[in-house]
Design an enzyme around this catalytic site. Structure first.
Site, PDB file in Angstrom:
ATOM      1  N   ASP A  49      40.766  32.962  28.688  1.00 27.35           N
ATOM      2  CA  ASP A  49      39.390  33.259  28.423  1.00 27.35           C
ATOM      3  C   ASP A  49      39.451  33.648  26.920  1.00 27.35           C
ATOM      4  OD1 ASP A  49      39.879  33.660  31.094  1.00 27.35           O
ATOM      5  OD2 ASP A  49      38.912  35.577  31.243  1.00 27.35           O
TER       6      ASP A  49
HETATM    7  N1  DQQ Z   1      40.609  35.989  33.213  1.00 28.62           N
HETATM    8  C1  DQQ Z   1      39.704  36.080  34.370  1.00 28.62           C
HETATM    9  C2  DQQ Z   1      38.759  37.400  34.124  1.00 28.62           C
HETATM   10  C3  DQQ Z   1      39.833  38.190  33.955  1.00 28.62           C
HETATM   11  C4  DQQ Z   1      40.907  37.446  32.962  1.00 28.62           C
HETATM   12  C5  DQQ Z   1      38.787  34.990  34.195  1.00 28.62           C
HETATM   13  C6  DQQ Z   1      42.375  37.767  33.302  1.00 28.62           C
HETATM   14  O1  DQQ Z   1      38.046  37.727  35.262  1.00 28.62           O
HETATM   15  O2  DQQ Z   1      39.579  39.462  33.021  1.00 28.62           O
HETATM   16  O3  DQQ Z   1      39.592  33.681  33.816  1.00 28.62           O
HETATM   17  O4  DQQ Z   1      43.039  37.077  32.296  1.00 28.62           O
END
Ligand code: DQQ
Length: 578
Positions: free
Chosen positions: A62
């Site tokens: 992300d």
């Molecule tokens: N990636 C998810 C999120 C979390 C993060 C979404 C963990 O919900 O915070 O891809 O790497």
């Protein structure tokens, strides 16, 4: 030439990229190859991007906390310093003056305390009074629960904001009793209500077995937070909500707005990333400040969470208000489509899509427009123009002179004189993706399929097709946009899903446009100035790659304009020392 007789590359029997590279490039037996580093370098050169954001190596997911501060754009991202697979999550950090050329800095956040020892997960930046940026992020505790924490810059006069300090009050938000503490994450940027003088944020959550929620919290000092009884918004059966985003857009106009902006000239956008599907969905509606709720506009398919930023790969996105240019910019994580063993061979996994300026489509009032930030055009090099190309049924026309693996193409098709009323009626129950998948480039429609073949080999054994097809669907004429990866590569173990979207258009009898950004292993397509977008990851095994126009429908199509630019490679600097 038609598409019916296209052959599959002989290399498709080889399962790993490097094996394919060796067998495609040389006739030497495999056991003669000893140098794995050379092999990895070869793989990187084929699939690493030239002008997209990606770390030098390892895993990225992300985008986190994007912002503009003291002349620099900052992008943080979920990063695994240990390898090209998810795990050991820290915040990577890069800065840029133009959203295009990036310098990577030391990681900004690493697990160190009981409240984030299991990982520093996603979060957002908010500017407090006096323009002071703070970051909220999710920490995974020593009990594997999810809590929200805050960090502040150590030195506000450092435009690179290299050091961040975890505040002593952490964790500042913990799950209430009875809440699902393992699905409580990804705080948004805060917005300030000047009536009750309180900040608000939302956090993604799950209630019961399947109600996804954006839990609302209020605070006067950004440190002590109280939970509002009901969520800002929720939806039954949608599963865990990750990475919510909530922001205002002008009812009319492209200008972006600060996240705290409210008033009669704006609507609000609620976006969530659904863990269950792996896609980002949004709804446009009204934010009722006094009631602390978001109400989707009438007619928006809220329970279905129908609209997507992108109908291909695009997840865990985050927008920010860029005050320097009065625009709202959207970042999204683009996953790989290859296997984990391929990622290990490549040494990296995950891209960020080209940042997009977003605004409300005032012709519908229902969907967003998305367009690559203008700075991307500074990377355009040699231009190839091909106007007024007549594409008869079954024709494929090569556009000579472009660098096929690294380009920006803008093309338009004049449908004003077409007999589009005669087009075929398609299955009313099928989704756009199903229609694209059931038809594909070789289908013979009336008006279409027509469009582009990118990353194409000169014998058309490999190509990615991005195309339009006018169809009748549920008794309405619709412009169907497809991205078909089925012939994109001879590698095995790839996700080659065909993607599709209906372009929100009142009348397709017009000049329809398409822009496609191609960068080695990513193809990002924007229909009609950004009404629908599709991003694909593809891994062509050949290096001599071409661009073609094609039409496989029975009607002749006029491609009235095509401009294609070779794209420069950005001179990104890794491990930037100041
Ligand atoms: N990636 C998810 C999120 C979390 C993060 C979404 C963990 O919900 O915070 O891809 O790497």
């Amino acid at each position: 030439m038609g598409f019916q007789n296209l052959k599959v590359c002989a290399a498709s029997v080889i399962s790993f990229t490097w094996l394919c590279l060796i067998t495609c490039a040389s006739t030497e037996p495999l056991q003669m190859v000893h140098n794995l580093d050379t092999l990895i370098t070869n793989v990187e050169q084929l699939y690493r991007t030239a002008y997209h954001f990606q770390p030098q190596k390892n895993w990225m997911n992300d985008p986190n906390g994007p912002m503009f501060y003291k002349g620099y754009y900052h992008l943080f991202y979920q990063y695994n310093p240990e390898g090209p697979f998810w795990g050991n999550i820290v915040w990577g950090h890069s800065v840029s003056e133009d959203l295009v050329k990036w310098r990577s800095l030391d990681v900004a956040l690493v697990p160190s305390e009981w409240y984030d020892i299991g990982g520093c997960w996603s979060g957002s930046t908010t500017f407090l009074e006096g323009g002071k940026p703070v970051i909220l992020y999710t920490g995974i505790t020593n009990a594997s629960e999810q809590v929200q924490n805050m960090v502040v810059p150590k030195n506000l006069s450092d435009p690179f904001l290299r050091e961040w300090v975890k505040i002593p009050e952490n964790p500042i938000i913990v799950p209430n009793r009875g809440m699902d503490a393992k699905n409580f994450r990804d705080p948004t940027t805060g917005w300030f209500d000047s009536v009750d003088m309180k900040w608000r944020i939302v956090v993604g959550a799950l209630e019961g077995r399947s109600r996804g929620m954006a839990l609302l919290y209020k605070s006067t000092d950004f440190i002590k937070w109280e939970k509002v009884k009901h969520p800002l918004h929720s939806s039954e059966s949608s599963g865990v909500w990750e990475c919510p985003d909530f922001y205002p857009v002008l009812v009319s106009g492209k200008q972006g707005l600060d996240t705290s902006f409210v008033g009669s000239s704006v609507k609000h956008v609620m976006k969530v990333s659904l863990l269950e599907t792996g896609y980002d969905y949004y709804t446009v509606g009204s934010y009722l400040v006094d009631e602390n709720i978001f109400v989707p506009d009438k007619g928006s398919q809220d329970d279905e969470l129908e609209l997507r930023y992108d109908y291909g790969k695009f997840y865990a996105s985050k927008s920010f208000y860029d005050a320097s240019k009065n625009r709202r910019v959207l970042w999204g994580w683009i996953t790989e489509s290859d296997s984990q063993s391929e990622d290990i061979m490549k040494g990296w996994a995950g891209l960020q899509g080209i940042p997009r300026t977003i605004w409300l489509d005032d012709s519908t009032g229902m969907n967003l427009m998305q367009w690559p930030v203008a700075e991307v055009e500074s990377l355009r090099g040699k231009k190839t123009v091909k106007n007024n190309t007549i594409l008869k049924s079954g024709e494929v026309v090569e556009i000579y002179g472009v660098t096929g693996a690294q380009m920006d193409v803008e093309v338009s098709f004049d449908l004003r004189k077409m007999e589009i009323e005669e087009v075929e009626e398609m299955d009313a129950n099928a989704t756009a993706q199903e229609l694209c998948s059931n038809t594909g480039v070789s289908y013979k429609g009336v008006v279409g399929p027509f469009g582009l073949l990118v990353l194409a080999s000169n014998d058309l054994t490999q190509y990615t097709a991005v195309f339009y097809h006018i169809i009748s669907h549920q008794n309405k004429l619709k412009l169907l946009m497809c991205s078909d990866q089925r012939r994109s590569s001879s590698l095995k173990d790839l996700d080659k899903t065909t993607y599709g979207s209906f372009v929100p258009l009142n009348d397709p009898k017009k000049i329809v446009s398409l822009r496609v950004l191609v960068d080695h292993s990513i193809v990002e397509s924007f229909a009609e100035g950004g009404k629908s977008c599709i991003t694909s990851r593809v891994y062509p095994t050949l290096t001599d790659l071409h661009l073609y126009l094609f039409n496989n429908g029975s009607s002749t199509i006029l491609c009235n304009q095509l401009n294609a630019w070779d794209m420069k490679t950005t001179d990104n600097v890794y491990n930037f020392e100041i």
